[in-house]
Design a protein around this motif. Sequence first.
Motif, PDB file in Angstrom:
ATOM      1  N   UNK A   1       5.202   5.167 -20.150  1.00  0.00           N
ATOM      2  CA  UNK A   1       6.237   5.054 -20.678  1.00  0.00           C
ATOM      3  C   UNK A   1       7.607   5.740 -20.152  1.00  0.00           C
ATOM      4  N   UNK A   2       7.597   6.577 -19.665  1.00  0.00           N
ATOM      5  CA  UNK A   2       8.733   7.375 -18.917  1.00  0.00           C
ATOM      6  C   UNK A   2       8.520   7.553 -17.426  1.00  0.00           C
ATOM      7  N   UNK A   3       7.588   7.716 -16.994  1.00  0.00           N
ATOM      8  CA  UNK A   3       7.507   8.128 -15.442  1.00  0.00           C
ATOM      9  C   UNK A   3       7.587   7.001 -14.569  1.00  0.00           C
ATOM     10  N   UNK A   4       7.972   5.621 -14.945  1.00  0.00           N
ATOM     11  CA  UNK A   4       8.414   4.600 -14.285  1.00  0.00           C
ATOM     12  C   UNK A   4       9.350   4.839 -13.139  1.00  0.00           C
ATOM     13  N   UNK A   5      10.649   5.289 -13.683  1.00  0.00           N
ATOM     14  CA  UNK A   5      11.621   5.341 -12.889  1.00  0.00           C
ATOM     15  C   UNK A   5      11.505   6.582 -11.750  1.00  0.00           C
ATOM     16  N   UNK A   6      10.434   7.441 -12.093  1.00  0.00           N
ATOM     17  CA  UNK A   6      10.180   8.618 -11.085  1.00  0.00           C
ATOM     18  C   UNK A   6       9.530   8.088  -9.487  1.00  0.00           C
ATOM     19  N   UNK A   7       8.656   6.928  -9.871  1.00  0.00           N
ATOM     20  CA  UNK A   7       7.840   6.223  -8.833  1.00  0.00           C
ATOM     21  C   UNK A   7       8.512   4.859  -8.528  1.00  0.00           C
ATOM     22  N   UNK A   8       9.708   4.463  -9.237  1.00  0.00           N
ATOM     23  CA  UNK A   8      10.174   3.086  -8.971  1.00  0.00           C
ATOM     24  C   UNK A   8       8.861   1.992  -8.983  1.00  0.00           C
ATOM     25  N   UNK A   9       8.152   2.153 -10.011  1.00  0.00           N
ATOM     26  CA  UNK A   9       7.039   1.162 -10.383  1.00  0.00           C
ATOM     27  C   UNK A   9       7.166   0.745 -11.756  1.00  0.00           C
ATOM     28  N   UNK A  10       6.617  -0.471 -12.014  1.00  0.00           N
ATOM     29  CA  UNK A  10       6.631  -1.091 -13.295  1.00  0.00           C
ATOM     30  C   UNK A  10       5.201  -0.548 -13.815  1.00  0.00           C
ATOM     31  N   UNK A  11       5.167   0.324 -14.633  1.00  0.00           N
ATOM     32  CA  UNK A  11       3.945   0.976 -15.084  1.00  0.00           C
ATOM     33  C   UNK A  11       3.226   0.114 -16.298  1.00  0.00           C
ATOM     34  N   UNK A  12       1.911   0.143 -16.451  1.00  0.00           N
ATOM     35  CA  UNK A  12       1.215  -0.778 -17.421  1.00  0.00           C
ATOM     36  C   UNK A  12       1.380  -0.247 -18.740  1.00  0.00           C
ATOM     37  N   UNK A  13       2.672   0.152 -19.249  1.00  0.00           N
ATOM     38  CA  UNK A  13       2.629   0.700 -20.827  1.00  0.00           C
ATOM     39  C   UNK A  13       2.231  -0.304 -21.639  1.00  0.00           C
TER      40      UNK A  13
ATOM     41  N   UNK B   1       0.667  -1.294   0.059  1.00  0.00           N
ATOM     42  CA  UNK B   1      -0.080   0.116  -0.018  1.00  0.00           C
ATOM     43  C   UNK B   1       0.856   1.243  -0.080  1.00  0.00           C
ATOM     44  N   UNK B   2       1.887   1.181   0.805  1.00  0.00           N
ATOM     45  CA  UNK B   2       2.960   2.189   0.912  1.00  0.00           C
ATOM     46  C   UNK B   2       3.678   2.651  -0.453  1.00  0.00           C
ATOM     47  N   UNK B   3       3.748   1.401  -1.331  1.00  0.00           N
ATOM     48  CA  UNK B   3       4.536   1.685  -2.506  1.00  0.00           C
ATOM     49  C   UNK B   3       3.482   2.236  -3.661  1.00  0.00           C
ATOM     50  N   UNK B   4       2.398   1.826  -3.684  1.00  0.00           N
ATOM     51  CA  UNK B   4       1.313   2.020  -4.629  1.00  0.00           C
ATOM     52  C   UNK B   4       1.109   3.449  -4.812  1.00  0.00           C
ATOM     53  N   UNK B   5       0.880   3.926  -6.103  1.00  0.00           N
ATOM     54  CA  UNK B   5       0.506   5.127  -6.587  1.00  0.00           C
ATOM     55  C   UNK B   5      -0.517   5.150  -7.466  1.00  0.00           C
TER      56      UNK B   5
ATOM     57  N   UNK C   1       0.849   9.627 -10.275  1.00  0.00           N
ATOM     58  CA  UNK C   1       2.042   9.737 -11.438  1.00  0.00           C
ATOM     59  C   UNK C   1       1.763  10.584 -12.479  1.00  0.00           C
ATOM     60  N   UNK C   2       0.849  10.954 -13.097  1.00  0.00           N
ATOM     61  CA  UNK C   2       0.701  12.182 -13.836  1.00  0.00           C
ATOM     62  C   UNK C   2       1.377  13.315 -13.413  1.00  0.00           C
ATOM     63  N   UNK C   3       0.977  13.803 -12.098  1.00  0.00           N
ATOM     64  CA  UNK C   3       1.502  14.848 -11.594  1.00  0.00           C
ATOM     65  C   UNK C   3       2.953  14.950 -11.337  1.00  0.00           C
ATOM     66  N   UNK C   4       3.181  13.615 -10.958  1.00  0.00           N
ATOM     67  CA  UNK C   4       4.991  13.771 -10.786  1.00  0.00           C
ATOM     68  C   UNK C   4       5.585  13.891 -11.872  1.00  0.00           C
ATOM     69  N   UNK C   5       5.125  13.407 -13.055  1.00  0.00           N
ATOM     70  CA  UNK C   5       5.659  13.460 -14.489  1.00  0.00           C
ATOM     71  C   UNK C   5       5.618  14.753 -14.900  1.00  0.00           C
ATOM     72  N   UNK C   6       4.370  15.463 -14.858  1.00  0.00           N
ATOM     73  CA  UNK C   6       4.391  17.046 -15.286  1.00  0.00           C
ATOM     74  C   UNK C   6       5.171  18.021 -14.407  1.00  0.00           C
ATOM     75  N   UNK C   7       5.251  17.706 -13.166  1.00  0.00           N
ATOM     76  CA  UNK C   7       6.105  18.358 -12.374  1.00  0.00           C
ATOM     77  C   UNK C   7       7.669  18.384 -12.524  1.00  0.00           C
ATOM     78  N   UNK C   8       8.154  17.062 -12.939  1.00  0.00           N
ATOM     79  CA  UNK C   8       9.425  16.920 -13.374  1.00  0.00           C
ATOM     80  C   UNK C   8       9.726  17.540 -14.585  1.00  0.00           C
ATOM     81  N   UNK C   9       8.856  17.551 -15.563  1.00  0.00           N
ATOM     82  CA  UNK C   9       9.014  18.328 -16.737  1.00  0.00           C
ATOM     83  C   UNK C   9       9.260  19.576 -16.750  1.00  0.00           C
ATOM     84  N   UNK C  10       8.561  20.365 -15.548  1.00  0.00           N
ATOM     85  CA  UNK C  10       8.550  21.701 -15.480  1.00  0.00           C
ATOM     86  C   UNK C  10       8.004  22.381 -16.774  1.00  0.00           C
ATOM     87  N   UNK C  11       9.156  23.555 -17.258  1.00  0.00           N
ATOM     88  CA  UNK C  11       8.783  24.499 -18.394  1.00  0.00           C
ATOM     89  C   UNK C  11       8.910  23.615 -19.692  1.00  0.00           C
TER      90      UNK C  11
END
Length: 383
Positions: free
Chosen positions: A163-175, A65-69, A74-84
Amino acid sequence: MGTIRSHLRRDGTTGYTAQVRRKKKGKTIFNRTATFNTRKEAAGWIRFVEAHIKAPEQLEALLQKQASKSLAEVIRLYTDSLGENVGRSKLQCLSTLTRFDFADNDVTSLTAAQFVEFAKALAKGVQPNPLDPEKIEKNYYALKPRSPATVSAYMSYLGVVLKFAGPLVDLELPEAELIRAREACAHYGIIGASNERKRRPTLEELNKLMAYFVAYSEADPRAVPMHMLVLAAIFLTYRQAEHTRLLWEDIRQAVEDSDATIRIRDLKHPRKKKGNDVDVRLRPEGLAVVCAMPQVNERVFPYHPDTISRRWTEACKVLGIEDLHFHDLRHEGISRLFEMGLGIPEVASQTGHKSWATLQRYAQLKKTGDKYQGWPWLKLIGL
């Protein structure tokens, strides 16, 4: 065994922070903290947490449960990481996705079937949860069907995240699940390419718009000079936002007008969002539009794209002009160049296109010659 730390708060009272930590092979695998007003409350919380992680299966469930997102997280972390570096359309689309109930699902549990159902809901016209539930229109939740191209854009942007946000959350995403879903959606027509738009304004429509905008500008000199932006769209042929990024310092006018060039900042590119600056040639009529603008700012057209869109839409509604987009003026301007007999290299040198496959979408020829020869509104740019 949990620990308790006391600390003095700003208001003079004492707080008690309780912590329960578990390690495995020297690595922390579970860490929870909470702050209380009394040591007794903190100790009680420690006993409660330790009792729930005592059994291996209970600890494993908590770790999962602690690891789940959620997909929204995940979308918010992705957009925040891209910034401008995230494009405006992409950010708007992804931000909208986070407001659907679908985005509350645990991202790792999503299946192809769920993605297909979501795509079907988008096509049907289901609306996302409002930004402010207390300030919504009466018919906000009414279904507003989306075209296959629009649904395709949503699913495409979602695919980039997975495709690209997996490493941000250390999860295997369902691409892979989304890829399967998109293939099914394409088969059933839920997603698809946009229809090639062929709408071009008539001279009658343009005359009405120019008269309306000139009169509006004369009545309110502080208003955006939309008549000049209409001329720019036709004779410069750039995209709406690209016009607003043109800088006076980027104009290179030689002795002969035919040798004049201008740099388009951040020219639209499918992969490169920033820094794609391209120098293009300026035809005499395009240069005349630029030179007719007053130099009150570092930008040639110091206006916001949203304001231009709003003023255009209002004018078309007032004048009863249906289904005419501001971007259609770009189609008109590029088609005009082909009708005047210019070849592909000559047209591309003005528009900044790199491939004929893209440029040919604008080559909607209806006649030969320049239909704007002798057009009365050319007097606004000294022609």
